[in-house]
Scaffold this active site. Structure first.
Site, short mmCIF file in Angstrom:
data_model
loop_
_atom_site.label_atom_id
_atom_site.label_comp_id
_atom_site.label_asym_id
_atom_site.label_seq_id
_atom_site.Cartn_x
_atom_site.Cartn_y
_atom_site.Cartn_z
N LYS A 18 0.83 -1.21 0.00
CA LYS A 18 0.00 0.00 0.00
C LYS A 18 0.87 1.27 0.00
CE LYS A 18 -4.03 -2.22 2.14
NZ LYS A 18 -5.06 -2.13 3.21
N TYR A 58 -12.10 -1.66 -4.12
CA TYR A 58 -12.66 -1.79 -2.77
C TYR A 58 -14.19 -1.60 -2.77
CZ TYR A 58 -8.23 -2.24 -0.21
OH TYR A 58 -7.04 -2.70 0.31
N PHE A 66 -15.59 3.97 6.51
CA PHE A 66 -14.20 4.31 6.21
C PHE A 66 -13.89 4.31 4.71
CE2 PHE A 66 -14.33 -0.28 7.23
CZ PHE A 66 -13.79 -0.83 6.06
N ARG A 94 -2.55 -14.23 4.67
CA ARG A 94 -3.25 -13.54 5.76
C ARG A 94 -2.47 -13.70 7.07
NH1 ARG A 94 -7.39 -10.14 4.01
NH2 ARG A 94 -7.84 -10.10 6.23
N ARG A 111 2.29 -6.35 8.92
CA ARG A 111 1.59 -5.17 9.45
C ARG A 111 2.19 -4.73 10.78
NH1 ARG A 111 -4.44 -6.97 7.34
NH2 ARG A 111 -4.43 -5.66 5.47
N ASN A 121 -2.00 0.21 6.85
CA ASN A 121 -1.55 -1.09 7.33
C ASN A 121 -0.66 -1.84 6.33
OD1 ASN A 121 -3.54 -1.74 5.53
ND2 ASN A 121 -4.88 -2.74 7.00
N HIS A 124 -2.17 -5.31 1.45
CA HIS A 124 -3.47 -5.95 1.22
C HIS A 124 -3.24 -7.42 0.90
CE1 HIS A 124 -7.35 -6.92 -0.68
NE2 HIS A 124 -6.63 -7.52 -1.60
N GLU A 135 -9.36 -10.33 -8.02
CA GLU A 135 -8.38 -9.26 -7.78
C GLU A 135 -7.16 -9.40 -8.68
OE1 GLU A 135 -9.67 -8.56 -3.11
OE2 GLU A 135 -7.64 -9.25 -3.57
P1 ATP Z 1 -7.20 -5.78 2.99
O1 ATP Z 1 -8.52 -6.08 2.30
O2 ATP Z 1 -6.62 -4.44 2.57
O3 ATP Z 1 -6.23 -6.91 2.88
P2 ATP Z 1 -8.32 -6.59 5.48
O4 ATP Z 1 -8.93 -7.69 4.68
O5 ATP Z 1 -7.46 -6.96 6.64
O6 ATP Z 1 -7.47 -5.62 4.55
P3 ATP Z 1 -10.82 -5.18 5.30
O7 ATP Z 1 -11.89 -5.31 6.33
O8 ATP Z 1 -10.98 -5.88 3.99
O9 ATP Z 1 -9.44 -5.59 6.00
O10 ATP Z 1 -10.61 -3.62 5.05
C1 ATP Z 1 -9.95 -3.15 3.89
C2 ATP Z 1 -9.04 -2.01 4.28
O11 ATP Z 1 -9.83 -0.92 4.72
C3 ATP Z 1 -8.12 -2.30 5.47
O12 ATP Z 1 -6.95 -2.99 5.11
C4 ATP Z 1 -7.81 -0.91 5.95
O13 ATP Z 1 -6.82 -0.26 5.13
C5 ATP Z 1 -9.16 -0.23 5.77
N1 ATP Z 1 -9.99 -0.33 6.98
C6 ATP Z 1 -10.63 -1.43 7.43
N2 ATP Z 1 -11.32 -1.18 8.55
C7 ATP Z 1 -11.10 0.13 8.82
C8 ATP Z 1 -11.54 1.01 9.84
N3 ATP Z 1 -12.36 0.61 10.83
N4 ATP Z 1 -11.11 2.31 9.80
C9 ATP Z 1 -10.31 2.73 8.79
N5 ATP Z 1 -9.87 1.95 7.80
C10 ATP Z 1 -10.26 0.66 7.80
MG MG Z 2 -10.03 -7.36 2.91
#
Ligand code: ATP
Ligand code: MG
Length: 148
Positions: A18, A58, A66, A94, A111, A121, A124, A135
Protein backbone atom coordinates in the site's frame (compact mmCIF):
# COMPACT_ATOMS: atom_id res chain seq x y z
CA UNK A 1 -8.49 -32.23 -11.12
CA UNK A 2 -7.27 -28.76 -10.31
CA UNK A 3 -9.77 -26.20 -9.08
CA UNK A 4 -9.93 -22.58 -10.12
CA UNK A 5 -7.01 -20.55 -8.76
CA UNK A 6 -4.72 -23.54 -8.21
CA UNK A 7 -1.79 -24.71 -10.27
CA UNK A 8 -0.64 -28.23 -9.37
CA UNK A 9 -0.88 -28.08 -5.55
CA UNK A 10 -0.09 -24.38 -5.57
CA UNK A 11 -2.75 -21.82 -4.73
CA UNK A 12 -2.77 -18.26 -6.01
CA UNK A 13 -3.42 -14.94 -4.28
CA UNK A 14 -2.86 -11.23 -4.71
CA UNK A 15 -1.09 -8.72 -2.52
CA UNK A 16 -0.78 -4.95 -2.75
CA UNK A 17 2.00 -3.06 -1.01
CA UNK A 18 0.00 0.00 0.00
CA UNK A 19 1.03 3.67 -0.45
CA UNK A 20 2.20 4.08 3.18
CA UNK A 21 4.72 1.25 2.85
CA UNK A 22 5.88 2.32 -0.62
CA UNK A 23 6.30 5.91 0.64
CA UNK A 24 8.30 4.71 3.66
CA UNK A 25 10.72 2.82 1.42
CA UNK A 26 9.63 -0.62 2.62
CA UNK A 27 8.77 -2.16 -0.78
CA UNK A 28 11.97 -4.24 -0.94
CA UNK A 29 11.75 -5.41 2.67
CA UNK A 30 8.12 -6.54 2.20
CA UNK A 31 8.98 -8.41 -1.01
CA UNK A 32 11.89 -10.11 0.80
CA UNK A 33 9.52 -11.04 3.66
CA UNK A 34 7.14 -12.67 1.15
CA UNK A 35 9.97 -14.55 -0.59
CA UNK A 36 11.28 -15.74 2.80
CA UNK A 37 7.73 -17.04 3.41
CA UNK A 38 8.16 -19.11 0.21
CA UNK A 39 5.73 -17.17 -1.97
CA UNK A 40 6.55 -17.29 -5.67
CA UNK A 41 6.23 -13.94 -7.45
CA UNK A 42 4.26 -14.59 -10.65
CA UNK A 43 3.82 -10.97 -11.73
CA UNK A 44 4.48 -7.56 -10.24
CA UNK A 45 3.30 -4.08 -11.14
CA UNK A 46 3.95 -0.64 -9.62
CA UNK A 47 1.23 1.91 -10.35
CA UNK A 48 -0.61 4.92 -8.97
CA UNK A 49 -4.28 3.93 -8.72
CA UNK A 50 -6.85 6.39 -10.03
CA UNK A 51 -9.83 7.21 -7.84
CA UNK A 52 -12.08 5.11 -10.10
CA UNK A 53 -9.70 2.15 -9.89
CA UNK A 54 -9.46 2.32 -6.07
CA UNK A 55 -13.24 2.67 -5.78
CA UNK A 56 -13.73 -0.37 -8.00
CA UNK A 57 -11.11 -2.47 -6.20
CA UNK A 58 -12.66 -1.79 -2.77
CA UNK A 59 -16.29 -1.66 -4.03
CA UNK A 60 -17.22 -4.37 -1.48
CA UNK A 61 -16.59 -1.75 1.25
CA UNK A 62 -18.54 1.12 -0.37
CA UNK A 63 -21.21 1.23 2.37
CA UNK A 64 -18.63 1.26 5.18
CA UNK A 65 -17.92 4.53 7.02
CA UNK A 66 -14.20 4.31 6.21
CA UNK A 67 -14.67 3.89 2.42
CA UNK A 68 -13.95 7.51 1.37
CA UNK A 69 -10.85 7.65 3.57
CA UNK A 70 -9.72 4.24 2.27
CA UNK A 71 -10.03 5.39 -1.37
CA UNK A 72 -8.13 8.61 -0.55
CA UNK A 73 -5.40 6.57 1.17
CA UNK A 74 -5.09 4.02 -1.63
CA UNK A 75 -4.72 6.83 -4.21
CA UNK A 76 -2.27 8.87 -2.09
CA UNK A 77 0.78 7.43 -3.85
CA UNK A 78 2.05 4.46 -5.85
CA UNK A 79 1.26 0.87 -4.88
CA UNK A 80 2.92 -2.39 -5.90
CA UNK A 81 0.52 -5.18 -6.87
CA UNK A 82 1.98 -8.69 -6.82
CA UNK A 83 0.46 -11.97 -8.04
CA UNK A 84 1.69 -14.69 -5.66
CA UNK A 85 1.60 -18.47 -5.51
CA UNK A 86 2.43 -21.11 -2.90
CA UNK A 87 0.64 -23.92 -1.09
CA UNK A 88 -2.36 -22.59 0.82
CA UNK A 89 -1.46 -19.10 -0.44
CA UNK A 90 -4.60 -17.21 0.60
CA UNK A 91 -4.57 -18.28 4.26
CA UNK A 92 -0.79 -18.19 4.50
CA UNK A 93 -0.63 -14.61 3.20
CA UNK A 94 -3.25 -13.54 5.76
CA UNK A 95 -1.06 -15.11 8.50
CA UNK A 96 2.10 -13.40 7.27
CA UNK A 97 0.28 -10.03 6.98
CA UNK A 98 -1.21 -10.02 10.49
CA UNK A 99 -4.42 -8.42 11.75
CA UNK A 100 -6.07 -5.53 9.85
CA UNK A 101 -5.27 -3.13 12.72
CA UNK A 102 -1.48 -2.81 12.64
CA UNK A 103 -1.43 -2.01 16.37
CA UNK A 104 -3.04 -5.44 17.03
CA UNK A 105 -0.98 -7.42 14.49
CA UNK A 106 1.11 -10.26 15.91
CA UNK A 107 4.84 -9.75 16.46
CA UNK A 108 6.87 -10.24 13.28
CA UNK A 109 3.95 -9.95 10.85
CA UNK A 110 4.23 -7.48 7.95
CA UNK A 111 1.59 -5.17 9.45
CA UNK A 112 3.33 -5.31 12.85
CA UNK A 113 6.66 -4.44 11.23
CA UNK A 114 5.57 -1.89 8.61
CA UNK A 115 1.98 -0.77 9.35
CA UNK A 116 0.90 2.19 11.46
CA UNK A 117 -2.80 1.83 12.30
CA UNK A 118 -6.06 0.22 11.08
CA UNK A 119 -6.07 2.11 7.76
CA UNK A 120 -2.37 2.58 7.04
CA UNK A 121 -1.55 -1.09 7.33
CA UNK A 122 1.16 -1.55 4.67
CA UNK A 123 -0.33 -4.46 2.72
CA UNK A 124 -3.47 -5.95 1.22
CA UNK A 125 -4.16 -9.66 0.86
CA UNK A 126 -7.06 -11.41 -0.88
CA UNK A 127 -9.49 -12.96 1.61
CA UNK A 128 -10.57 -16.04 -0.41
CA UNK A 129 -9.51 -17.97 -3.52
CA UNK A 130 -12.60 -16.59 -5.32
CA UNK A 131 -11.69 -12.97 -4.52
CA UNK A 132 -8.04 -13.71 -5.31
CA UNK A 133 -9.05 -14.67 -8.87
CA UNK A 134 -11.11 -11.47 -9.25
CA UNK A 135 -8.38 -9.26 -7.78
CA UNK A 136 -5.61 -10.85 -9.86
CA UNK A 137 -7.65 -10.23 -13.02
CA UNK A 138 -8.02 -6.59 -11.95
CA UNK A 139 -4.25 -6.04 -12.15
CA UNK A 140 -2.88 -8.72 -14.49
CA UNK A 141 -3.64 -10.35 -17.83
CA UNK A 142 -3.08 -14.09 -18.27
CA UNK A 143 0.06 -13.40 -20.35
CA UNK A 144 1.65 -11.57 -17.35
CA UNK A 145 1.36 -14.56 -15.02
CA UNK A 146 4.61 -16.42 -15.52
CA UNK A 147 5.68 -19.43 -13.47
CA UNK A 148 9.23 -20.38 -12.49
P1 ATP B 1 -7.20 -5.78 2.99
O1 ATP B 1 -8.52 -6.08 2.30
O2 ATP B 1 -6.62 -4.44 2.57
O3 ATP B 1 -6.23 -6.91 2.88
P2 ATP B 1 -8.32 -6.59 5.48
O4 ATP B 1 -8.93 -7.69 4.68
O5 ATP B 1 -7.46 -6.96 6.64
O6 ATP B 1 -7.47 -5.62 4.55
P3 ATP B 1 -10.82 -5.18 5.30
O7 ATP B 1 -11.89 -5.31 6.33
O8 ATP B 1 -10.98 -5.88 3.99
O9 ATP B 1 -9.44 -5.59 6.00
O10 ATP B 1 -10.61 -3.62 5.05
C1 ATP B 1 -9.95 -3.15 3.89
C2 ATP B 1 -9.04 -2.01 4.28
O11 ATP B 1 -9.83 -0.92 4.72
C3 ATP B 1 -8.12 -2.30 5.47
O12 ATP B 1 -6.95 -2.99 5.11
C4 ATP B 1 -7.81 -0.91 5.95
O13 ATP B 1 -6.82 -0.26 5.13
C5 ATP B 1 -9.16 -0.23 5.77
N1 ATP B 1 -9.99 -0.33 6.98
C6 ATP B 1 -10.63 -1.43 7.43
N2 ATP B 1 -11.32 -1.18 8.55
C7 ATP B 1 -11.10 0.13 8.82
C8 ATP B 1 -11.54 1.01 9.84
N3 ATP B 1 -12.36 0.61 10.83
N4 ATP B 1 -11.11 2.31 9.80
C9 ATP B 1 -10.31 2.73 8.79
N5 ATP B 1 -9.87 1.95 7.80
C10 ATP B 1 -10.26 0.66 7.80
MG1 MG C 1 -10.03 -7.36 2.91
Amino acid sequence: MMSVGETGGMEETLTIIKPDAVRAGNTGRIIAHLEDARFEIQAMRRMHLSRAQAEAFYAVHRERPFYADLVAFMTSGPVVAIALARENAVAHLRDVMGATDSTQAAEGTIRNLYGTNIQNNAIHGSDSPENAAIERAFFFAACDLVGR
